[in-house]
Write an enzyme that holds these catalytic residues in place. Structure first.
Site, PDB file in Angstrom:
ATOM      1  N   HIS A 576       7.161  16.810 -12.279  1.00  0.00           N
ATOM      2  CA  HIS A 576       6.385  15.648 -12.697  1.00  0.00           C
ATOM      3  C   HIS A 576       6.585  15.350 -14.186  1.00  0.00           C
ATOM      4  CE1 HIS A 576       4.113  16.387  -8.869  1.00  0.00           C
ATOM      5  NE2 HIS A 576       4.247  15.082  -8.844  1.00  0.00           N
ATOM      6  N   GLN A 794      11.504  21.945   2.986  1.00  0.00           N
ATOM      7  CA  GLN A 794      12.069  20.587   3.026  1.00  0.00           C
ATOM      8  C   GLN A 794      12.130  20.041   4.455  1.00  0.00           C
ATOM      9  OE1 GLN A 794      12.566  18.755   0.159  1.00  0.00           O
ATOM     10  NE2 GLN A 794      11.410  20.574  -0.427  1.00  0.00           N
TER      11      GLN A 794
END
Ligand SMILES: Nc1ncnc2c1ncn2[C@@H]1O[C@@H]2COP(=O)(O)O[C@H]2[C@H]1O
Length: 862
Positions: A576, A794
């Site tokens: 982030h 994932q």
């Protein structure tokens, strides 16, 4: 021609009540349950029976009526009617009456005592005259006509109860007139009589048969005797016309039964189903046609003790009431309800039928979760007026509550569903589906909870479970310390660049030439810009979409704004940071370039979308909202643990933007435009909150991806969305766009996709490390750098979050490359997993070898 009424009248006149007493009282017919309609027999019997009852009460003695004396007058007849009950409905209310004597009013289109008579005679003659006089004496409202057309017009205007047609004239097409009347709606409530010559009954004539065939109810022999006419009209009134009214009443009663919420069942005396109302079909999942002839025990009440207890009363012609356990056939769920069982006799003294009424108000609350359909019934109250008392008060107050103007859209929807349910009739399966729809709609978590449950049931992969639960759940956890997070105050101060607008080096310019490609290499830009990709890419995209024009602001302010925004991302976050912001902005720009979006978005929409994308994770601490909550972070305290991070990103965006005129990109907007721009930016940033993921996705799919919404198959790019592009729906598109941009990394080329996966995994690991070090609850224990399987995380992320979302988005925006990359990457993650390339170290090794930029580009050029 019916002769019994004359005889009866004679008997009445003589007051011979003894013989009439023998007439069976039970022959009074209520709306038939199983018996077929036998009009003439039944109605005659009814009349006999009523007379008998009246005579038993000694009322005949005071009656001054003698039709045979020829002195009847209308006032006398009226006097007789008002003092003597000729029919059950005319009797005074007797509270001790049994079920077979229930008082009921007949339903008739004509008010009592004003029956409408249409006399159709081609030529006025003494027969017509006599009928007219008799009808007048009996209080009929008379209309006359001497042509077919005129008669039909009169009938259609007034809907007469009785039509008398003179069929003796040869030039009169009686058949046509009768058939025309019968073709008129509502004519089943009309009695049509043919006046025939006496000879029609004397010779073997086809006249009578053919008249009855064309729709006449009866044939009467011509007569000029007024008393005979009176006699005939009385018979018609109390037999044929009354039967018509009984049929109408019966129909109304069945309608009422089907609309009432109590369950009503009628069985014969061996408990074989004869009738059930719509509420029964709805709530018990039964169908009338499936149950006819089957027993209560086979279909519904399995407790033989209950049946026997009830039976012992019913068979002795006594009412019974008590709790009864009913079992829903479809689901085998049980409902306990109070039952009132009433014996009923269609013939003879002993009960031939049982009427069972189940009060839905009494359904055991412990069964409510099982019998969901009944919740609705309880809320709305029962129409069984006999279950009164406190229940009545409760219903009254519920009715008041229902009348309050509190209607939210969902209340309206539930109301409409109720109406649909009531109108689908006896289709039990459909009713069950409707019940289910209503139950789901009544839930508060319309889009989320079932998905979470569904996911929990499906996955047995701990790392996936950790990840998806953490992303979707609103459950609280701890906070970052002040020292671990850079003070946002430091970076919020804008220090203008001394060199003015940044000069862009050639390498960056070249790279930015590909800024709108889905394969854009954001990490290369990160390198080239020394971790200031947002500044460069942002300015490039702002220029491309003419954000200056949309906001009426100069380039320098835009550039300053980007500088401040980028400075307030935390470069130390592995995921982030401003590279993620630039990546999301780049994806948004890519989407905005598509024809579908160009046709929807106004310049202000484009500008605010890019601004929202650039700022959507502003001042992200590198920890999740759950972490902030668990650690009592001031942000969690400020936002009450609700949408903590996204609220902060949005608030921070405006704090920085409005805090310095040099960065205030909105400063030249008028008040309304600014309000709109602010709303757009806030709404899009808040839409990135993952706990609302399924809510946003479902709303988007509901509007844009269902056949009904666009009138054609999903994915058909010829679809015309224009009619559904309201302001609200455009908002759904913008939310979906920023959400897809935010998590687009699994749909990027493999090298980029893997790097994003590594970065987010690293950030998760860091959070787990911090949680452990600080003794906080560990939000995602499986994200431990020693053992976590990144490929598995994932695969789960794509399975549960990405796949459906991008399928829907591609169907709307037409970017098949998103799905192509997503699927290719998915396969590669599976391979990595199978080859045991799972940990962070393994992935980094892959990145250094087969996924290295030079190698991948050479593979690509090969
Ligand atoms: N490739 C990925 N794997 C796992 N989680 C992801 C991935 N990409 C994004 N996310 C998560 O999805 C979230 C979307 O909102 P945030 O950017 O706040 O935080 C993001 C991450 O927590």
């Amino acid at each position: 021609m019916g002769c019994s009424p004359s005889a009866l009248l004679e008997q009445i006149h003589k007051g011979s009540s003894a013989s009439l007493d023998k007439v069976d009282k039970s022959a009074i017919k209520k709306p038939a349950i199983t018996t077929a309609s036998r009009t003439s027999t039944v109605t005659t019997t009814v009349q006999v029976n009523n007379m008998s009852r009246a005579s038993k009460r000694g009322k005949f003695l005071s009656m001054p009526f003698n039709p045979f004396r020829g002195d009847i007058s209308r006032s006398m007849l009226h006097h007789r009617k008002s003092s003597l009950a000729l029919t059950p409905e005319e009797e005074p209310l007797d509270i001790n009456r049994g079920p077979n004597e229930t008082k009921y009013g007949l339903i008739s289109p004509t008010p009592k005592h004003h029956l409408k008579l249409l006399l159709v005679f081609a030529h006025p003659d003494p027969v017509c005259d006599s009928l007219s006089k008799a009808a007048d004496k009996l209080g009929f409202e008379i209309t006359t006509s001497n042509t077919n057309i005129g008669a039909l017009d009169e009938y259609q205007a007034k809907s007469h109860d009785l039509v008398i047609v003179d069929t003796r004239a040869k030039n009169f097409d009686n058949d046509l007139l009768c058939r025309s009347i019968r073709n008129t709606k509502g004519s089943q409530h009309t009695v049509i009589i043919a006046i025939v010559r006496k000879s029609a009954f004397e010779r073997d004539d086809v006249t009578i048969a053919s008249l009855l065939e064309s729709g006449f109810n009866r044939c009467l022999i011509e007569t000029t005797n007024v008393l005979v006419c009176v006699n005939e009209l009385i018979v018609l009134k109390h037999c044929d016309l009354r039967t018509m009214a009984q049929h109408a009443t019966c129909q109304a009663m069945y309608t009422a039964l089907d609309k009432c919420r109590d369950l009503v069942i009628v069985t014969d005396d061996s408990y074989k189903f004869q009738y059930m109302n719509a509420a029964c079909e709805r709530q018990l999942g039964l169908r009338q046609e499936d149950t006819i002839g089957k027993t209560l025990q086979e279909q519904l009440v399995y407790d033989t003790v209950q049946i026997n207890t009830m039976g012992s009363s019913l068979l002795r012609a006594r009412e019974w009431s008590g709790p009864m356990t009913l079992k829903r056939k479809s689901t085998q769920e049980t409902i306990v309800s109070n039952c009132r069982a009433v014996p009923f006799s269609c013939a003879g003294r002993m009960p031939t039928h049982f009427i069972l009424v189940f009060d839905t108000n009494s359904i055991d609350p412990s069964n409510l979760s099982q019998s969901r359909g009944s919740i609705h019934s309880i809320r709305r109250g029962s129409t069984d007026v006999r279950s009164i008392g406190s229940d009545y008060l409760r219903r009254t107050s519920l009715a008041k509550l229902n009348a309050l103007p509190l209607e939210a859209p969902i209340t309206k929807i539930v109301g409409l569903i109720d109406q649909i349910r009531e109108n689908v009739g006896s289709n039990g399966q459909l009713v069950q589906l409707i019940d289910k729809v209503e139950d789901i709609l009544k839930g508060s978590e319309l889009y989320v909870s079932h998905v979470k449950e569904d996911f929990r049931m499906k996955t047995d992969e701990p790392v996936v479970s950790d990840l998806i639960t953490a992303l979707l759940s609103k459950a609280p956890q701890p906070t970052v310390t002040a020292s671990s997070r850079r003070s946002s105050n430091d970076s919020s101060v804008f220090r203008p660049s001394r060199t003015g607008l940044i000069k862009v080096p050639a390498a960056i310019r070249d790279l930015l030439d590909t800024a709108l490609m889905w394969e854009f290499d954001i990490f290369k830009l990160e390198d080239l810009t020394r971790k200031r990709p947002l500044q460069h890419l942002g300015m490039n995209l702002f220029n491309h979409f003419d954000v200056c024009g949309a906001l009426n602001c100069d380039e320098r302010t835009l550039s300053n704004w980007l500088t401040v925004i980028e400075a307030n991302y935390h470069a130390e976050n592995s995921y982030h940071n401003s590279t993620h912001a630039a990546d999301v902005m780049q994806a948004t720009a890519g989407f905005l370039e598509k024809e579908r979006m160009k046709s929807i978005m106004e310049p202000l929409d484009e500008a605010t979308s890019l601004i929202a994308a650039a700022a959507h994770d502003l001042d992200h601490p590198g920890k999740s909202s759950a972490f902030l909550t668990n650690s009592n972070n001031p942000l969690a305290i400020l936002y009450n643990d609700v949408t903590v991070l996204e609220s902060h990103h949005a608030a921070m965006t405006f704090k920085l933007t409005l805090g310095d005129e040099r960065v205030n990109i909105f400063k030249n907007l008028d008040r309304d435009t600014y309000k709109l721009a602010r709303h757009n930016v806030i709404d899009m940033i808040l839409a990135t909150e993952m706990t609302k993921h399924f809510e946003h996705l479902a709303k988007f799919v509901n509007v844009f991806c269902t056949r009904s919404s666009v009138g054609s198959e999903i994915g058909d790019q010829s679809e015309d969305y224009a009619p559904i592009l309201t302001a609200e729906n455009t908002t759904l598109v913008k939310r979906m766009m920023i959400k897809c941009s935010d998590v687009s990394n699994p749909t990027r080329p493999l090298r980029l996709c893997v790097e994003w996966a590594r970065r987010i995994a690293e950030e998760y690991f860091q959070q787990t490390d911090d949680e452990k070090a600080r003794g906080l609850p560990v939000v995602m224990p499986m994200f431990d750098r020693q053992c976590c399987s990144i490929p598995k995380s994932q695969i789960g992320f794509v399975d549960y979050i990405i796949n459906d979302m991008f399928e829907a988005w591609n169907a709307f925006i037409d970017m098949p490359e998103l799905l192509t990359y997503m699927r290719q990457n998915y396969i590669r993650w599976k391979e990595f997993d199978e080859q045991n390339h799972t940990t962070l170290n393994d992935i980094q090794k892959l990145q250094a070898t087969i996924l290295a930029p030079s190698i991948t580009s050479s593979i690509k050029s090969d």
